[in-house]
Design an enzyme around this catalytic site. Structure first.
Site, PDB file in Angstrom:
ATOM      1  N   ASP A   1       0.882  -1.155   0.000  1.00 31.27           N
ATOM      2  CA  ASP A   1       0.000   0.000   0.000  1.00 31.27           C
ATOM      3  C   ASP A   1       0.937   1.228   0.000  1.00 31.27           C
ATOM      4  O   ASP A   1       2.140   1.118   0.290  1.00 31.27           O
ATOM      5  CB  ASP A   1      -0.933  -0.006   1.216  1.00 31.27           C
ATOM      6  CG  ASP A   1      -2.122   0.942   1.012  1.00 31.27           C
ATOM      7  OD1 ASP A   1      -2.078   1.784   0.092  1.00 31.27           O
ATOM      8  OD2 ASP A   1      -3.088   0.853   1.795  1.00 31.27           O
TER       9      ASP A   1
HETATM   10  C1  BGC Z   1      -4.929   3.345   0.182  1.00 28.65           C
HETATM   11  C2  BGC Z   1      -5.043   2.335  -0.930  1.00 28.65           C
HETATM   12  C3  BGC Z   1      -4.927   3.036  -2.250  1.00 28.65           C
HETATM   13  C4  BGC Z   1      -3.604   3.761  -2.297  1.00 28.65           C
HETATM   14  C5  BGC Z   1      -3.360   4.469  -3.601  1.00 28.65           C
HETATM   15  C6  BGC Z   1      -3.699   4.209   0.037  1.00 28.65           C
HETATM   16  O1  BGC Z   1      -3.738   5.273   0.925  1.00 28.65           O
HETATM   17  O2  BGC Z   1      -4.904   2.679   1.416  1.00 28.65           O
HETATM   18  O3  BGC Z   1      -6.238   1.627  -0.840  1.00 28.65           O
HETATM   19  O4  BGC Z   1      -5.046   2.126  -3.299  1.00 28.65           O
HETATM   20  O5  BGC Z   1      -3.571   4.716  -1.252  1.00 28.65           O
HETATM   21  O6  BGC Z   1      -4.161   5.568  -3.737  1.00 28.65           O
END
Ligand code: BGC
Length: 775
Positions: free
Chosen positions: A271
């Protein structure tokens, strides 16, 4: 402030494909060390107001698709292109407009995950996925960062709307349908967040302490189903720790379980800015670090040079990444149109949304609207400002959201104009005071929704006299970065309670009905107020056609057939994880993390064990407001003729039952199969969902035979002492029902001898004793 804008997210990522592994290895063999490292670390992201001098954490993201979340590095001399990843579960999140470009790039806001699961209709969800994947492909993106399938462990979870259910079977099956739909376009998915990201508070530091059994049966099961039934190109590891280690640094999660036990072939990405130790992430099998920072590259390079990281490990990560890239539209030079058929997709949204709405209450047949309902008094701010989906990376930049009043007007219903004028004036004023903020500003400092407009009793009396029915919408919104609260969120606000009470008094005094529409992303308290109203329609957050879908159900054009995939408890204290959510914080150990942000060490112990959702309420006889699997229809169904293919179990068993529409209008029924397993050796829930089927549209009097297949693994529980899934010997009771508490037909069979259905590795063992809930 800038500094706080950090982290948490955004973006794009790369994805993975399966086949081309030899070609991928050959390409990796030609790479320099620097090239391999570039590949496993994303190209970075722009954070408004930040630059490299703020800590050299920001890479040089390529704006291949504006608003995407991340990109992977290209190696031109080897023909390896940049690939693009973008959020997120409810549709593609990209920028709708671009500088010096008159074209628009709106994407469709589909219904949120919780609504889709409430359809219990894998075919329908696959259609949604097919439409969504088409937008991914036609906007030049390679992987969409979704679906999300963390478990609804607690109703306050800020991202529950992005997730499907409290039950892993439905979460896994719906995910597989969604992934199969999206990937049928030749683009990838990233199922997330693997695993146990069941809260937003301290999500980057919290250590989830969980037993092996709860982990395997509840929190990993949905991912296992999705991996085996849909082969997602990529998986996103979560932010949190699991029994002491960041999931992105945990070899036993990402390699022993995911790859060796389940046979996963794709890539794993972090993530955004997740985990701490890039080298540990490589070793764990977390192939791609997103969005990617120069520091991560340096750490990996230093580790290879010092011998701390065997280059063979890096070669494997890079080879998986190249195999993924070889399958992408970017590699295949797909000439995307930037013109997906948004109109066709809006029709998919409208239909899917109406099929996932749940009729919770319908006394004296308040719905569908009777013929004498001419004018509707529409109350509640949200009726005029409907919520299509949640916030944060799970949001979509759609062109419009049809409000409830617009939907009613489109359907030919007449709404009270005087009320409409008051609400529009009030909300217009609020919007002027709170102008639209950027994505990052909104993330850091979310704009609260306007408080309910107060309507005096005199006006209500007039409206009750002048109109035929009252409609009140209650709205809730949430998103990543924060969990919901009990007061004024899970519980209604005082203003909402007053509004409902006063409207009910005024309208009932003149024998007119009151209907509540819930435009919420998650569970709310209902027990204290629902007796005052005649009908409640749970519309969830239904995507951009919202008002049209709701109007379809209110007018009876669509007969509601959604059922709850998550329990509505009577009160928050009834929730089995209430005393262990969001866990303990250790402020004295707080440190400064990336961009100077406070890192608060925290720990949450899953003391409820396997007793999550209905497994708890039904086993411990805690009566919910609305139970798992519940949902009404405008017609009735009769269940009969339950039959088993055999009297004793040998490898598998087929269960059939007849469902007949005994009412006056056509409708569809969600039929659920629960199993009560012998509990002599192991503590077991009173019953668990093991199958579900949705009938076709049955005309009055029409019958359909539904069929379920139970395999040995469906009978098995995870036995921690044996580190294996075991189907115990003894009597199994099969229950076919309209909900987890409304069982219509029961039968049973014997399992002569215990069967070990899968032997597992003894891994991810909690380091402390957990006082788990037992029967
Ligand atoms: C989130 C993810 C997301 C990623 C990219 C993160 O803060 O937890 O679910 O895909 O950002 O935007």
């Amino acid at each position: 402030m800038k500094k706080m804008m950090i982290a948490l997210f955004t973006g794009f990522i790369s994805l993975s494909a399966v086949a081309q592994s030899d070609a991928a290895k050959a390409l990796v063999a030609k790479m320099t060390l620097e090239e391999k490292i570039s590949l496993v670390v994303g190209m970075g992201m722009k954070i408004p107001g930040m630059n490299a001098s703020d800590g050299a954490l920001v890479g040089q993201t390529m704006d291949k698709v504006a608003g995407a979340a991340g990109t992977t590095f290209s190696i031109d001399r080897l023909g390896i292109p940049t690939t693009v990843v973008a959020d997120g579960p409810a549709g593609l999140r990209i920028e709708p407009t671009r500088a010096a470009d008159k074209n628009t790039y709106y994407a469709t806001a589909f219904p949120v995950g919780t609504l889709l699961a409430s359809t219990w209709d894998t075919k329908l969800v696959q259609q949604v996925g097919t439409a969504m994947g088409n937008e991914v492909k036609e906007y030049g993106v390679d992987v969409i960062l979704g679906p999300g399938l963390n478990i609804h462990r607690n109703p306050l979870g800020g991202r529950n709307f992005e997730y499907y259910s409290e039950d892993p079977l439905i979460a896994g099956k719906i995910t597989a349908a969604m992934v199969n739909g999206i990937q049928s376009n030749g683009v990838g998915t990233s199922i997330k967040h693997f695993a146990l990201n069941n809260q937003e508070r301290n999500r980057n530091t919290v250590n989830a302490v969980v037993s092996e059994r709860a982990m395997r049966e509840i929190y990993l099961k949905g991912f296992e189903i999705a991996v085996k039934e849909s082969n997602p190109w990529t998986i996103m590891s979560s932010y949190n720790k699991l029994n002491g280690t960041y999931t992105s640094e945990e070899y036993d999660l990402l390699t022993t379980i995911l790859r060796k036990e389940w046979g996963y072939k794709g890539i794993v990405m972090t993530d955004w800015f997740g985990g701490k130790d890039a080298v540990a992430q490589m070793k764990a099998g977390n192939d791609l670090l997103m969005p990617g920072t120069p520091m991560q590259k340096k750490a990996i390079s230093d580790a290879v040079n010092s011998g701390a990281l065997d280059v063979k490990v890096l070669d494997e990560n890079a080879a998986r990444l190249v195999a993924y890239i070889l399958g992408t539209p970017s590699y295949k030079k797909y000439a995307f149109s930037n013109k997906p058929d948004l109109k066709a997709h809006a029709a998919v949204v409208r239909n899917a949304a109406a099929n996932g709405m749940i009729l919770l209450k319908n006394e004296t047949a308040a719905l569908p609207f009777a013929k004498n309902v001419q004018t509707i008094a529409v109350f509640g701010n949200t009726s005029y400002d409907f919520i299509s989906g949640g916030t944060g990376s799970g949001d979509v930049n759609e062109q419009y959201t049809v409000s409830l009043v617009e939907g009613l007007s489109n359907a030919g219903n007449k709404v009270d104009n005087d009320l409409k004028g008051s609400y529009e004036k009030y909300l217009g004023g609020y919007k002027t005071l709170h102008p639209k903020k950027s994505f990052f500003e909104e993330f850091v400092n979310p704009t609260p929704r306007a408080g309910e407009l107060t309507i005096d009793k005199e006006t209500l009396a007039k409206k009750a006299a002048a109109t035929d029915i009252a409609l009140i919408t209650i709205g809730r919104n949430a998103g990543e970065g924060a969990d919901r609260k009990v007061e004024n969120d899970f519980n209604l606000t005082a203003a909402e309670q007053t509004l409902i009470k006063d409207i009910a008094a005024a309208f009932h005094a003149v024998h007119k009905k009151v209907v509540v529409v819930l435009n919420v992303g998650g569970v709310i308290e209902m027990a204290s107020w629902q007796n005052q109203v005649d009908a409640v329609l749970l519309a969830w957050q239904p995507g951009m056609e919202a008002g049209n879908s709701v109007a379809d159900v209110l007018n009876g054009k669509v007969n509601p057939s959604g059922k709850l995939a998550t329990t509505f408890p009577v009160k928050y204290d009834d929730v089995p994880s209430a005393k262990n959510f969001p866990g303990k914080e250790f402020p004295e150990q707080a440190t400064k993390g990336m961009f100077g942000m406070t890192q608060m060490p925290a720990e949450v112990t899953y003391e409820e064990g396997i007793y999550v959702g209905y497994r708890y309420y039904n086993t411990f006889n805690v009566k919910p407001a609305y139970e798992f699997g519940y949902g009404l229809s405008y017609t009735n169904f009769n269940y009969s003729n339950i039959k088993l293919s055999n009297t004793s179990f040998n490898k598998q068993m087929t269960v059939t039952a007849d469902i007949t529409n005994t009412g006056k209008v056509a409708g569809r029924e969600v039929v659920q199969l629960y199993l009560t397993a012998p509990a002599a050796k192991l503590d077991k829930p009173s019953a668990e969902l093991k199958g579900f089927a949705k009938t076709g549209l049955l005309a009055p009097g029409q019958k359909e035979t539904v069929s379920f297949t139970l395999t040995e693994s469906d009978l098995a529980s995870f036995n921690t002492n044996a580190t294996a899934w075991i189907a115990d010997a003894g009597k199994y009771t099969v229950k076919i029902g309209a909900s987890s508490l409304n069982i219509k037909q029961t039968t049973s069979f014997e399992m002569a001898k215990e069967v070990v259905t899968q032997k597992c590795n003894k891994v991810l063992v909690p380091q402390v004793e957990i006082h788990e809930l037992k029967r």
